[in-house]
Design a protein around this motif. Structure first.
Motif, mmCIF file in Angstrom:
data_model
loop_
_atom_site.group_PDB
_atom_site.id
_atom_site.type_symbol
_atom_site.label_atom_id
_atom_site.label_comp_id
_atom_site.label_asym_id
_atom_site.label_seq_id
_atom_site.Cartn_x
_atom_site.Cartn_y
_atom_site.Cartn_z
ATOM 1 N N GLN A 1 -4.920 6.433 -2.195
ATOM 2 C CA GLN A 1 -4.262 5.282 -1.585
ATOM 3 C C GLN A 1 -4.270 4.190 -2.643
ATOM 4 O O GLN A 1 -5.320 3.848 -3.184
ATOM 5 C CB GLN A 1 -4.994 4.820 -0.337
ATOM 6 C CG GLN A 1 -4.366 3.566 0.266
ATOM 7 C CD GLN A 1 -5.063 3.158 1.532
ATOM 8 O OE1 GLN A 1 -5.156 3.927 2.470
ATOM 9 N NE2 GLN A 1 -5.565 1.934 1.555
ATOM 10 N N VAL B 1 0.858 -1.182 0.000
ATOM 11 C CA VAL B 1 0.000 0.000 0.000
ATOM 12 C C VAL B 1 0.891 1.228 0.000
ATOM 13 O O VAL B 1 1.874 1.285 0.743
ATOM 14 C CB VAL B 1 -0.931 0.016 1.233
ATOM 15 C CG1 VAL B 1 -1.808 1.260 1.233
ATOM 16 C CG2 VAL B 1 -1.790 -1.242 1.271
ATOM 17 N N GLN C 1 0.892 5.785 -0.816
ATOM 18 C CA GLN C 1 0.162 7.031 -1.011
ATOM 19 C C GLN C 1 0.624 7.672 -2.314
ATOM 20 O O GLN C 1 1.825 7.755 -2.575
ATOM 21 C CB GLN C 1 0.459 7.972 0.168
ATOM 22 C CG GLN C 1 -0.321 9.240 0.163
ATOM 23 C CD GLN C 1 -1.760 9.045 0.602
ATOM 24 O OE1 GLN C 1 -2.083 8.114 1.306
ATOM 25 N NE2 GLN C 1 -2.620 9.936 0.156
ATOM 26 N N LYS D 1 -8.234 8.794 -0.604
ATOM 27 C CA LYS D 1 -7.925 8.570 0.804
ATOM 28 C C LYS D 1 -8.901 9.298 1.730
ATOM 29 O O LYS D 1 -9.349 8.743 2.725
ATOM 30 C CB LYS D 1 -6.491 8.992 1.098
ATOM 31 C CG LYS D 1 -6.083 8.621 2.498
ATOM 32 C CD LYS D 1 -4.612 8.584 2.668
ATOM 33 C CE LYS D 1 -4.312 8.338 4.121
ATOM 34 N NZ LYS D 1 -3.586 7.178 4.389
#
Length: 136
Positions: free
Chosen positions: A39, A32, A34, A64
């Motif tokens: 996300q 995962v 950013q 997100k």
């Protein structure tokens, strides 16, 4: 002259042997990251990826702040080997369902690769992130 060539052969052999003996960090089953307001979740199949077949890459992209799936993005992936210049393969991921994008990457040599992800949604600036993938 012959001694120099012999030395180069020995050094090349040792370098190749050491590369094979050094343990590689395995690819995480789920990664995962950013990317701006998004996300991004990556899954690679098979895991670890093989140099003999394309790796299937599945990306889920979510806003997100709201948790809303991003369904209208253009997702471009670029894979490059980290330890040597093997060129860069650019792939456009296909939308499979809201927020889910898929692509195949040809990771042609064992070792560490970086997957650069660029997400462009109409009316918003492009967002990017990177993932690390290790092939066997």
């Amino acid at each position: 002259m012959i001694l120099g060539i012999g030395f180069l052969i020995v050094v090349t052999f040792l370098g190749t042997s050491l590369e094979a003996l050094i343990p590689r960090k395995p690819t995480a089953p789920v990664q995962v990251a950013q990317a701006g307001p998004y996300q991004v979740t990556l899954q690679v199949s098979p895991n670890p990826p093989s140099i003999n077949q394309p790796a299937n890459l599945s990306l889920q992209i979510v806003k997100k702040a709201s948790g809303q799936l991003v369904s209208n993005a253009r997702v471009i992936l670029a894979s490059s080997m980290q330890s040597m210049d093997m060129g860069t393969e650019e792939i456009v991921a296909r939308s499979q369902s809201p927020g889910l994008y898929q692509a195949q990457a040809h990771l042609s040599m064992g070792g560490s690769w970086q997957l650069h992800v660029q997400i462009t949604v109409p009316g918003s600036p492009a967002a990017t992130t990177n993932f690390d993938i290790t092939t066997q």
